[in-house]
Design a protein around this motif. Structure first.
Motif: not given
Ligand code: NDP
Length: 300
Positions: A183-187, A230-232, A235-237
């Protein structure tokens, strides 16, 4: 021709070495470890660079984001000297050489520019003077300046976060994402100035082969994204969830705030000059890059 490659054993160095060999270059790696087609830093200082050498490149540097290393004054000293000294030694070897290489290419980081959620930075933007990492970049770039080799072309690539399976950030993130806890880092709103490892290797080749290219180039993809985006995409890939945020305090605890900033803060950097020179990216956007990174088998 022969290319002298400091740090050729590393993550980016391996990708670049492979690319250069495919283009017919002969590589001599400068390394702390002996081996075939290698020279040590001591040998470099003693014997200099070979006469037939076409280019000198430096990619050496103690891994800043090694989670096993505490952010102590001693480690910071290693981070500093492994970059500044190796760059200086190569610059001195070029200055001393009777037959000069055509080009000297070094690396620096986008940490040169101050993290911000509003500013947009190109190579002419100010920076390099506000914290440990930005000053490191200034000294690193200064160490590459040649004293009396006016005919040697100089290029510095200010690299963003390099994305590839064999090292850097993705090596730390692949398994968390694989197990669905990525997941993302922080916000997640901070910018992530990124570039695919194949594209940064190709930028070095581009700088080597084009004799018009000189000075600083921002080594980032043309499409900036945030850490959350980036996280999204990653994750999707990977066909995995991407929404479990990594709290900022965990990063600061593991890495220390001063270097945790590389992940918790970011800057919007554009590769203005390399685009003007006509460089074309294989992975211009984060979707194509993460789809490549998610593949189980990768060839560097
Ligand atoms: P690596 O961590 O893979 O290391 C590169 C090489 O540096 C190693 O193979 C090693 O060569 C040499 N090295 C490591 N520690 C030391 C030391 N204490 N003294 C001398 N040499 C040392 O780096 P990357 O390939 O990821 O990065 C290459 C360069 O690009 C680095 O300077 C890095 O700061 C910079 N950069 C990287 C980014 C990234 O996202 N990866 C982003 C921005 C900049 P050997 O063991 O053969 O001596």
């Amino acid at each position: 021709g022969t290319v002298i490659l400091g740090g050729g054993s590393g993550f980016i160095g391996t990708a670049l070495g492979n690319l250069l060999r495919r283009h017919g270059y002969n590589i001599i790696t400068v390394s702390r470890m002996p081996g075939p087609n290698r020279m040590s830093w001591i040998e470099l200082m003693k014997n200099g660079i070979p006469d037939s050498c076409k280019a000198v490149i430096n990619l050496a540097g103690q891994n800043i984001l090694d989670p096993k290393q505490r952010w102590t004054p001693g480690f910071k000293q290693n981070v500093y000297s492994s970059r500044i000294n190796t760059t200086q030694w190569l610059a001195e070897a070029i200055d001393k050489a009777s037959a000069k290489p055509e080009v000297f290419i070094t690396v620096s980081g986008v940490g040169y520019y101050k993290p911000s959620e509003t500013e947009v930075y190109n190579e002419h933007s100010p920076g390099g003077d506000f914290d440990y990492l930005s000053k490191l970049c200034t000294d690193w770039e200064a160490a590459a300046k040649l004293g009396h080799s006016a005919d040697v072309r100089q290029v510095t690539i200010r690299s963003g976060v390099v994305l590839g399976r064999q090292g850097g950030m993705i090596q730390n993130l692949y398994w968390p994402f694989y197990f669905g806890v990525g997941g993302p880092i922080g916000c997640g709103k901070q910018f992530l100035p990124w570039i695919h490892v194949h594209d940064i290797a190709r930028q070095f080749l581009f700088a080597l082969q084009n004799n018009k290219v000189n000075g600083v180039l921002n080594g980032v993809a043309p499409q900036i994204c945030t850490n959350g985006e980036f996280s999204k995409a990653f994750g999707q890939a990977m066909w995995r969830p991407w929404f479990l945020p990594m709290p900022e305090f965990v990063i600061n605890f593991v890495f220390g705030g001063e270097r945790g900033m590389i992940m918790t803060k970011g800057q919007n950097v554009v590769p203005k000059r390399v685009l003007e020179y006509g460089f074309e990216y294989i992975y211009p956007d984060i979707k194509s890059a993460t789809e490549n990174l998610a593949k189980m088998i990768v060839v560097e």
